[in-house]
Motif scaffolding. Structure first.
Motif, short mmCIF file in Angstrom:
data_model
loop_
_atom_site.label_atom_id
_atom_site.label_comp_id
_atom_site.label_asym_id
_atom_site.label_seq_id
_atom_site.Cartn_x
_atom_site.Cartn_y
_atom_site.Cartn_z
N SER A 36 10.26 51.16 3.25
CA SER A 36 8.87 51.63 3.33
C SER A 36 8.40 52.15 1.98
N ARG A 37 9.28 52.87 1.27
CA ARG A 37 8.92 53.37 -0.06
C ARG A 37 8.71 52.21 -1.04
N ILE A 38 9.55 51.18 -0.94
CA ILE A 38 9.40 49.99 -1.80
C ILE A 38 8.04 49.35 -1.53
N ARG A 39 7.70 49.17 -0.26
CA ARG A 39 6.41 48.57 0.11
C ARG A 39 5.24 49.42 -0.38
N ASN A 40 5.33 50.75 -0.19
CA ASN A 40 4.26 51.65 -0.65
C ASN A 40 4.06 51.56 -2.15
N ALA A 41 5.16 51.57 -2.91
CA ALA A 41 5.06 51.49 -4.37
C ALA A 41 4.47 50.16 -4.80
N ALA A 42 4.90 49.06 -4.17
CA ALA A 42 4.39 47.73 -4.53
C ALA A 42 2.89 47.63 -4.23
N GLU A 43 2.48 48.13 -3.07
CA GLU A 43 1.05 48.09 -2.73
C GLU A 43 0.23 48.96 -3.67
N SER A 44 0.77 50.12 -4.07
CA SER A 44 0.07 50.99 -5.01
C SER A 44 -0.11 50.28 -6.35
N LEU A 45 0.94 49.64 -6.85
CA LEU A 45 0.87 48.92 -8.13
C LEU A 45 -0.13 47.77 -8.05
N GLN A 46 -0.12 47.05 -6.94
CA GLN A 46 -1.05 45.94 -6.76
C GLN A 46 -2.50 46.45 -6.74
N ILE A 47 -2.73 47.56 -6.07
CA ILE A 47 -4.07 48.15 -6.03
C ILE A 47 -4.52 48.55 -7.43
N GLY A 48 -3.61 49.16 -8.20
CA GLY A 48 -3.95 49.54 -9.58
C GLY A 48 -4.32 48.36 -10.43
N LEU A 49 -3.55 47.29 -10.33
CA LEU A 49 -3.83 46.08 -11.11
C LEU A 49 -5.15 45.45 -10.69
N GLN A 50 -5.39 45.36 -9.38
CA GLN A 50 -6.65 44.79 -8.91
C GLN A 50 -7.85 45.64 -9.33
N THR A 51 -7.66 46.96 -9.34
CA THR A 51 -8.74 47.86 -9.78
C THR A 51 -9.05 47.62 -11.26
N ALA A 52 -8.00 47.50 -12.08
CA ALA A 52 -8.21 47.26 -13.51
C ALA A 52 -8.98 45.96 -13.73
N ARG A 53 -8.59 44.92 -13.03
CA ARG A 53 -9.26 43.63 -13.19
C ARG A 53 -10.71 43.67 -12.71
N SER A 54 -10.93 44.26 -11.54
CA SER A 54 -12.30 44.29 -11.02
C SER A 54 -13.21 45.18 -11.87
N GLU A 55 -12.67 46.29 -12.40
CA GLU A 55 -13.47 47.15 -13.28
C GLU A 55 -13.81 46.42 -14.59
N ALA A 56 -12.85 45.64 -15.12
CA ALA A 56 -13.10 44.89 -16.35
C ALA A 56 -14.23 43.87 -16.13
N VAL A 57 -14.17 43.18 -15.00
CA VAL A 57 -15.21 42.19 -14.70
C VAL A 57 -16.54 42.90 -14.44
N GLY A 58 -16.52 43.97 -13.66
CA GLY A 58 -17.76 44.69 -13.32
C GLY A 58 -18.44 45.32 -14.52
N ARG A 59 -17.64 45.83 -15.47
CA ARG A 59 -18.20 46.48 -16.65
C ARG A 59 -18.40 45.51 -17.81
N ASN A 60 -17.81 44.31 -17.68
CA ASN A 60 -17.81 43.31 -18.76
C ASN A 60 -17.22 43.89 -20.04
N GLN A 61 -16.08 44.57 -19.88
CA GLN A 61 -15.35 45.11 -21.02
C GLN A 61 -13.87 45.15 -20.68
N SER A 62 -13.04 45.27 -21.69
CA SER A 62 -11.60 45.30 -21.46
C SER A 62 -11.17 46.61 -20.81
N ILE A 63 -10.40 46.49 -19.75
CA ILE A 63 -9.82 47.63 -19.04
C ILE A 63 -8.33 47.33 -18.86
N SER A 64 -7.51 48.35 -19.04
CA SER A 64 -6.06 48.16 -18.99
C SER A 64 -5.40 48.90 -17.84
N PHE A 65 -4.27 48.37 -17.43
CA PHE A 65 -3.38 49.00 -16.45
C PHE A 65 -2.14 49.42 -17.22
#
Length: 199
Positions: A36-65
């Protein structure tokens, strides 16, 4: 008048049976918690990466994870440093090194968008951020306004494994392509399988 209740013998037998059941299930409960901890950590990392990508597209600027290590895995403070072996992360416009306690902001450096400490449900797991060669550590992946990866030597894969070597865990990976696609997969599923969970 008839007395009601349990006799001492009935109570001792019940406690003995309960102890045997707990003894038999304890190892599987421990493995279930670690998975369960492995799954939680993986989902958290995936959410962080998706947030970085969507913010970069939404702001039209480079955003990093960024993967960051913390002195206390449950507290996002300024002791943080970039680390390829930590499950804590920060999404921001600039490096959050020694600035992880800063509040999210669009104007104050490092311009943090979102952050998460690994202790928030994914503690006790091992995390390895890796570049495309699969052996060199990676700490950062930067997305541009088109959602593509643009930094040199980006994280291409994050391995999330259990705390004990040799134990049979349901380990996971989060993969990032150069085009910016992000997906979680199971490295135990054979590569020639039609299973969509395969890496």
């Amino acid at each position: 008048m008839k007395q009601r209740g349990f006799s001492l013998i009935e109570l001792v037998v019940t406690m003995a049976v309960l102890a045997l059941v707990l003894f038999a299930t304890a190892p599987s409960i421990g493995a279930w918690l670690d998975n369960s901890r492995i799954r939680n950590a993986a989902e958290s990392l995936q959410i962080g990466l998706q947030t970085a990508r969507s913010e970069a597209v939404g702001r039209n600027q480079s955003i990093s994870f960024y993967l960051v290590s913390l002195a206390d895995p449950g507290v996002m403070d300024n002791s943080c440093a970039l680390s390829a072996s930590s499950g804590s992360w920060v999404v921001s416009a600039a490096s959050p090194d020694t600035h992880c306690a800063n509040a999210p902001s669009t104007s104050v450096a490092p311009k943090i968008v979102l952050k998460r400490a690994v202790g928030d449900g994914g503690g006790k797991v091992k995390v390895s951020g890796l570049q495309a060669d699969g052996t060199t550590g990676g700490t950062t992946v930067t997305f541009n306004g088109f959602g593509r990866v643009v930094n040199a030597d980006p994280i291409a894969r994050i391995d999330i494994t259990g705390p004990n070597d040799g134990a049979a865990y349901r380990n996971l990976q989060v993969r990032i392509t150069s085009a910016g696609a992000i997906r979680m997969c199971d490295p135990h599923v054979p590569a020639d399988s039609t299973d969509p969970r395969k890496c």
